[in-house]
Design an enzyme around this catalytic site. Structure first.
Site, PDB file in Angstrom:
ATOM      1  CG  ASP A 124      -6.377   1.036   0.676  1.00 41.14           C
ATOM      2  OD1 ASP A 124      -6.406   1.905   1.566  1.00 41.14           O
ATOM      3  OD2 ASP A 124      -5.382   0.797  -0.011  1.00 41.14           O
ATOM      4  CB  THR A 154      -1.694   5.848  -1.692  1.00 41.74           C
ATOM      5  OG1 THR A 154      -1.760   4.435  -1.731  1.00 41.74           O
ATOM      6  CG2 THR A 154      -2.713   6.356  -0.721  1.00 41.74           C
ATOM      7  CB  THR A 155       0.627   3.230  -5.708  1.00 43.28           C
ATOM      8  OG1 THR A 155       0.417   2.511  -4.508  1.00 43.28           O
ATOM      9  CG2 THR A 155       1.971   2.880  -6.260  1.00 43.28           C
ATOM     10  CG  ASP A 176      -1.711   1.206   1.399  1.00 40.41           C
ATOM     11  OD1 ASP A 176      -2.065   1.776   0.359  1.00 40.41           O
ATOM     12  OD2 ASP A 176      -1.997   1.612   2.528  1.00 40.41           O
TER      13      ASP A 176
END
Length: 555
Positions: free
Chosen positions: A393, A93-94, A60
């Site tokens: 998530d 987020t990535t 994550d």
């Protein structure tokens, strides 16, 4: 020839001009490269060791960056990005980091050519507006109540995570939890407060398949007197208190002078009567379960067990709020103010079960719970932590869809469509901004390219084929299937992304890139006034690297 004028103290180090921008871009690219391999379903995991020897194994983006300790200021602000994204929408987020890194990477060429940063930023701003417009165009609305669609959606969002191997398990948990805890705020909007009303309890042991969403609450407590109080009550009447059921103690040391011996027994008697009255007031409402956030004395415990009432003490406030939401009780601050309406009757079962070697109290089978607990079981602590992160998530994605039920294609299809549209538009842009605008269009391709890299296919061929398919704009839903690396239609494969996540990712990435490009001066070594600087200073050993900067930043 004049002597040079010293403006800044010689302990300060100042870098300015394009050197700074290059440094910032390098730093941001470094951060993006750390995370790049964790994008997509075929992603690698990162293992992070902290100082105390704890391990975090995760892919994550936010969890990785949160653990990293970074020295460079530009890299720090990149890390902030993924945190913002995580707080705002909980997923993507990535991609934010990869996108921002790419935006800065394409800007580097222009800075070499002496373009002014504001020109680049202006072009990026335009590109962002157009990109969001394209998103609006290709987004499709979805029916929240259709479980299959929701499942496909949440699955595609956690397909990139470690738990995707457990199929629909986590996705179902997330959907159940968010639909349970959702509250209608009117105007057809639903608000889901994940932090407050969805609790994730991790209990090592058992299998992952045993995980479930409880229609109610569970907490790590046992009844006060296990032998005497009932541990299983059907349809309990629950009373929640926020006051101690014991005699009031003095704030600090209280001295009472007693002259006669009888006064002492009078004092004790008064204490006992006080507690008896408290209990009588409570028992008047015939509750089956009394839960208090504060203490509960032995005497009160005796009265309760005599009346056949189970009691639980010292419960956390957050848990108490959840119970209140789940069974419809009202938390009461003073026993004198109790009313019939404060009693919660919505729960179907109160039970204390032993899991492993700890006791857990369950208040479950609620009629219309507005709070719930997700019970996670698994083999090891690390596994559970990772599952919990994935669940967070997934719940965030479910929440976004409940709030804004619009979808865009996943698998890099959205980015490719945006890129193709921007390329077409760039021909109509006049002046010097055209080139950075075109570069921004190219930068969006970083996401599908990274996806292709991570599944190990021939990147150049796949990218060319995709660009060709998108250039004529016939189908906006063509993208990469991240598992196989084939070019497919995302609609058929049910690979979707939430519109909110994508829009937020684009905005965050581009705005951050603009901010970092605008920095043209870094002054470091600004000292804070140090206390106790009068003591002898340690001798410093100068090495080649820190010969002139050991006195810059006080440790």
């Amino acid at each position: 020839m004049h002597a040079p004028v010293l403006v800044l103290k010689d302990t300060l180090k100042r870098e300015s001009g394009s050197k700074v921008q290059h440094a910032n871009i390098q730093a941001s690219k470094a951060v993006a490269d750390i995370i790049r391999t964790t994008l997509g379903p075929r992603s690698m995991l990162k293992m992070l060791l902290d100082a105390s020897g704890g391990i975090v194994v995760t892919n994550d983006g936010n969890a990785i960056l949160r653990e990293l300790d970074v020295a460079h200021p530009a890299a720090k602000s990149m890390i902030e990005l993924s945190r913002t994204q995580d707080e705002e929408v909980g997923d993507g987020t990535t991609s934010v980091i990869v996108l921002a890194g790419e935006m800065l990477h394409v800007a580097e060429a222009f800075i070499d050519k002496k373009y002014h940063p504001t020109v680049i930023c202006r072009a990026y701003g335009k590109a962002l507006e157009d990109a969001v417009a394209v998103l609006d165009k290709i987004a499709m609305t979805v029916d929240i109540n259709d479980h299959a669609t929701m499942l496909g959606l949440v699955k595609s969002c956690i397909g990139t995570k470690f738990t995707s191997q457990f199929g629909d398990l986590i996705a179902n948990l997330a959907i159940d939890a968010t639909t349970t805890a959702g509250v209608d705020v009117g105007q057809g909007l639903r608000e889901v407060d994940i932090k407050k009303y969805i609790k994730v309890e991790k209990i090592p042991g058992g299998q992952l398949e045993d995980s479930k969403v409880l229609k109610g609450v569970m907490f790590n407590k046992d009844v006060v007197a296990p032998g005497k109080m009932k541990r299983k009550i059907l349809n309990p009447r629950i009373m929640l208190l926020d006051c101690p059921l014991e005699y009031k103690k003095g704030e600090n040391q209280t001295n009472a002078e007693l002259l006669r011996e009888e006064d002492w027994s009078v004092l004790l008697k008064m204490e006992e009567e006080y507690i008896e009255n408290l209990c009588a007031q409570i028992l008047k409402f015939k509750p089956d379960l009394v839960i208090t956030e504060k203490g509960l004395s032995d005497l009160a415990c005796h009265y309760f067990s005599k009346a056949g009432v189970s009691a639980i003490r010292r419960l956390r406030k957050t848990d108490n709020n959840r119970i209140a939401r789940a069974c419809g009780a009202v938390i009461v601050n003073r026993p004198d103010e109790l009313q019939e309406s404060d009693i919660g009757t919505g729960a179907g079962l109160f039970e204390v079960r032993k899991i492993g070697d700890e006791f857990f109290a369950f208040i479950v089978d609620c009629k219309d719970p507005k709070a719930c607990t997700v019970l996670l079981r698994g083999a090891s602590k690390d596994l559970l932590n990772e599952v919990e992160r994935n669940l967070q998530d997934a719940m965030a994605v479910a929440r976004n869809i409940i709030k804004n039920p619009k979808l865009v294609p996943g698998g890099g299809a959205t980015e490719l469509t945006v890129s193709a549209m921007l390329k077409q538009k760039s021909s109509s842009i006049e002046g010097v901004e055209k080139w950075p605008y075109e570069a921004a269009a190219m930068a969006f391709e970083a996401i599908p390219r990274t996806l292709a890299q991570n599944c190990g296919v021939n990147v150049i061929r796949i990218m060319t084929a995709l660009q060709g398919k998108h250039a004529n704009g016939e189908n906006a839903w063509i993208g990469i299937d991240g598992n196989t690396g084939e070019i497919t239609d995302m609609k058929e494969r049910k690979i979707w992304d939430s519109y909110t996540v994508k829009a937020q990712a684009f905005k965050t990435a581009i705005e951050a890139a603009c901010m970092l490009l605008r920095i043209d001066d870094i002054v470091s070594g600004i000292k804070k006034k140090q206390a106790g600087a009068g003591g002898p200073s340690k001798p410093t050993i100068e090495e080649e690297g820190n010969a002139d900067n050991e006195n810059m930043i006080p440790e």
